[in-house]
Enzyme design. Structure first.
Site, PDB file in Angstrom:
ATOM      1  N   SER A 138       0.868  -1.184   0.000  1.00  0.00           N
ATOM      2  CA  SER A 138       0.000   0.000   0.000  1.00  0.00           C
ATOM      3  C   SER A 138       0.900   1.227   0.000  1.00  0.00           C
ATOM      4  CB  SER A 138      -0.837  -0.012   1.289  1.00  0.00           C
ATOM      5  OG  SER A 138      -1.479   1.234   1.506  1.00  0.00           O
ATOM      6  N   TYR A 151      -2.204  -1.298  10.382  1.00  0.00           N
ATOM      7  CA  TYR A 151      -2.142  -1.420   8.923  1.00  0.00           C
ATOM      8  C   TYR A 151      -0.799  -0.905   8.407  1.00  0.00           C
ATOM      9  CZ  TYR A 151      -4.001  -1.092   4.092  1.00  0.00           C
ATOM     10  OH  TYR A 151      -4.237  -1.236   2.748  1.00  0.00           O
TER      11      TYR A 151
HETATM   12  P1  NAD Z   1     -11.576  -5.933  -0.272  1.00  0.00           P
HETATM   13  O1  NAD Z   1     -12.178  -5.807   1.087  1.00  0.00           O
HETATM   14  O2  NAD Z   1     -12.378  -5.572  -1.480  1.00  0.00           O
HETATM   15  O3  NAD Z   1     -11.011  -7.397  -0.499  1.00  0.00           O
HETATM   16  C1  NAD Z   1     -10.307  -8.078   0.483  1.00  0.00           C
HETATM   17  C2  NAD Z   1     -10.273  -9.535   0.126  1.00  0.00           C
HETATM   18  O4  NAD Z   1      -9.570 -10.224   1.170  1.00  0.00           O
HETATM   19  C3  NAD Z   1     -11.664 -10.170   0.038  1.00  0.00           C
HETATM   20  O5  NAD Z   1     -11.655 -11.156  -0.981  1.00  0.00           O
HETATM   21  C4  NAD Z   1     -11.823 -10.824   1.409  1.00  0.00           C
HETATM   22  O6  NAD Z   1     -12.723 -11.928   1.404  1.00  0.00           O
HETATM   23  C5  NAD Z   1     -10.402 -11.286   1.638  1.00  0.00           C
HETATM   24  N1  NAD Z   1     -10.093 -11.564   3.027  1.00  0.00           N
HETATM   25  C6  NAD Z   1     -10.240 -10.755   4.108  1.00  0.00           C
HETATM   26  N2  NAD Z   1      -9.858 -11.409   5.219  1.00  0.00           N
HETATM   27  C7  NAD Z   1      -9.467 -12.654   4.830  1.00  0.00           C
HETATM   28  C8  NAD Z   1      -8.980 -13.786   5.507  1.00  0.00           C
HETATM   29  N3  NAD Z   1      -8.816 -13.803   6.833  1.00  0.00           N
HETATM   30  N4  NAD Z   1      -8.693 -14.877   4.772  1.00  0.00           N
HETATM   31  C9  NAD Z   1      -8.878 -14.913   3.426  1.00  0.00           C
HETATM   32  N5  NAD Z   1      -9.329 -13.859   2.738  1.00  0.00           N
HETATM   33  C10 NAD Z   1      -9.626 -12.743   3.437  1.00  0.00           C
HETATM   34  O7  NAD Z   1     -10.246  -5.056  -0.169  1.00  0.00           O
HETATM   35  P2  NAD Z   1      -9.260  -4.462  -1.284  1.00  0.00           P
HETATM   36  O8  NAD Z   1      -9.354  -2.994  -1.185  1.00  0.00           O
HETATM   37  O9  NAD Z   1      -9.431  -5.122  -2.584  1.00  0.00           O
HETATM   38  O10 NAD Z   1      -7.869  -4.859  -0.637  1.00  0.00           O
HETATM   39  C11 NAD Z   1      -7.024  -5.853  -1.152  1.00  0.00           C
HETATM   40  C12 NAD Z   1      -5.607  -5.572  -0.698  1.00  0.00           C
HETATM   41  O11 NAD Z   1      -5.177  -4.321  -1.232  1.00  0.00           O
HETATM   42  C13 NAD Z   1      -5.445  -5.463   0.819  1.00  0.00           C
HETATM   43  O12 NAD Z   1      -4.239  -6.077   1.219  1.00  0.00           O
HETATM   44  C14 NAD Z   1      -5.389  -3.968   1.050  1.00  0.00           C
HETATM   45  O13 NAD Z   1      -4.680  -3.654   2.211  1.00  0.00           O
HETATM   46  C15 NAD Z   1      -4.672  -3.525  -0.191  1.00  0.00           C
HETATM   47  N6  NAD Z   1      -4.845  -2.107  -0.521  1.00  0.00           N
HETATM   48  C16 NAD Z   1      -6.092  -1.606  -0.764  1.00  0.00           C
HETATM   49  C17 NAD Z   1      -6.211  -0.255  -1.087  1.00  0.00           C
HETATM   50  C18 NAD Z   1      -7.518   0.373  -1.412  1.00  0.00           C
HETATM   51  O14 NAD Z   1      -7.568   1.612  -1.550  1.00  0.00           O
HETATM   52  N7  NAD Z   1      -8.596  -0.359  -1.563  1.00  0.00           N
HETATM   53  C19 NAD Z   1      -5.071   0.545  -1.144  1.00  0.00           C
HETATM   54  C20 NAD Z   1      -3.839  -0.009  -0.876  1.00  0.00           C
HETATM   55  C21 NAD Z   1      -3.742  -1.335  -0.570  1.00  0.00           C
END
Ligand code: NAD
Length: 256
Positions: A138, A151
């Site tokens: 991130s 985080y």
């Molecule tokens: P999201 O909530 O849409 O998806 C998260 C996914 O992780 C889902 O499929 C959920 O079922 C799964 N998950 C959660 N806990 C779990 C567990 N214990 N075991 C197995 N699966 C699990 O979130 P996202 O925004 O797509 O985030 C995905 C990644 O990207 C994360 O690591 C997040 O930190 C990172 N990220 C997101 C953003 C953003 O702006 N959305 C920015 C930077 C980084």
């Protein structure tokens, strides 16, 4: 380009993980999905691209579940060639009020799970002489924000872990890199938009604008498909010497 390769994307029933799985599938990779909630919809989306698709519901906070998922990948797909460590959760609170169980869960899911998948998948990659490890960190792997101590700690840790693995594999056909997205409009971020809308008494569009304006100079959300395209590049032959990088795709967030 990726025909004959198998990609395991953790946390790919939603958001960024699903976006990356779809772009890897478009390149011909077989896909193993993972995550909570509905798996049939995401499976059908990937299958529509004409590739083999599987699903394992491992809870990424549980090392035994992770081992079972890697064993499933070996038995059903002949191993993992591309490992995308993407599963992640968020919780926002001042450090003195941060619930201990939330801290533990964020460290387990956002950081330790990547150690477990990597330690289990890497021997197979080294034996084949080819592999790609892509850790979804991130902008918070590079800089901090208030109220996100767990985080930020996990994502900085994930960037450091990526560098260490990259050094250990530097003379091999396996590369390890991190991708550092800025704001991406997924369910994880929509919760923060909702919280901002409630706090400031504004509508959804205005809350999104304020969220972006605070951190992301482009004022545009990064999309899962854009992140998928970067993952595809990291899987290409041209990226063989990209090693141990934390590659931001954040609309300028960390350029400030
Ligand atoms: P999201 O909530 O849409 O998806 C998260 C996914 O992780 C889902 O499929 C959920 O079922 C799964 N998950 C959660 N806990 C779990 C567990 N214990 N075991 C197995 N699966 C699990 O979130 P996202 O925004 O797509 O985030 C995905 C990644 O990207 C994360 O690591 C997040 O930190 C990172 N990220 C997101 C953003 C953003 O702006 N959305 C920015 C930077 C980084």
């Amino acid at each position: 380009m990726l025909k004959g390769k198998t990609a395991l994307v953790t946390g790919s029933t939603s958001g960024i993980g699903l976006g990356i799985a779809l772009e890897l599938a478009r390149q011909g990779a077989s896909i193993i999905l993972n995550g909570f909630g509905d798996a049939d919809g995401p499976k059908a989306e990937v299958a529509a691209l004409g590739v083999k698709v599987g699903y394992h519901g491992a809870d990424m906070s549980k090392p035994d579940d992770i081992a079972a998922m890697v064993a499933y990948a070996q038995a059903e797909f002949g191993g993992i060639d591309i490992l995308v460590n993407n599963a992640g959760i968020q919780h926002v609170a001042p450090v003195q009020d941060f619930p201990v169980e939330k801290w533990d869960a964020i460290i387990a899911i956002n950081l330790s799970s990547a150690f477990h998948t990597t330690r289990l998948a890497l021997p197979g990659m080294l034996a084949k002489g080819w592999g790609r490890i892509i850790n979804i960190a991130s902008a918070h792997g590079l800089v901090a924000s208030a109220q996100k101590s767990a985080y930020v700690a996990a994502k900085h840790g994930l960037v450091g872990f990526t560098k260490s693995v990259a050094l250990e594999t530097a003379t091999t056909g396996v590369t390890a890199n991190a991708i550092c997205p800025g704001w991406v409009l997924t369910p994880l971020v929509q919760k923060q938009v909702d919280a901002l809308a409630a706090k400031d008494g504004v509508d959804n569009d205005e809350a999104k604008r304020r969220l972006l304006a605070e951190k992301q100079p482009s004022l545009q959300f990064t999309t899962p498909a854009e992140l998928g395209a970067l993952a595809v590049f990291l899987c290409s032959d041209a990226a063989i010497n990209v090693r141990g990088q934390a590659w931001a795709m954040d609309g300028g967030w960390t350029a400030v």
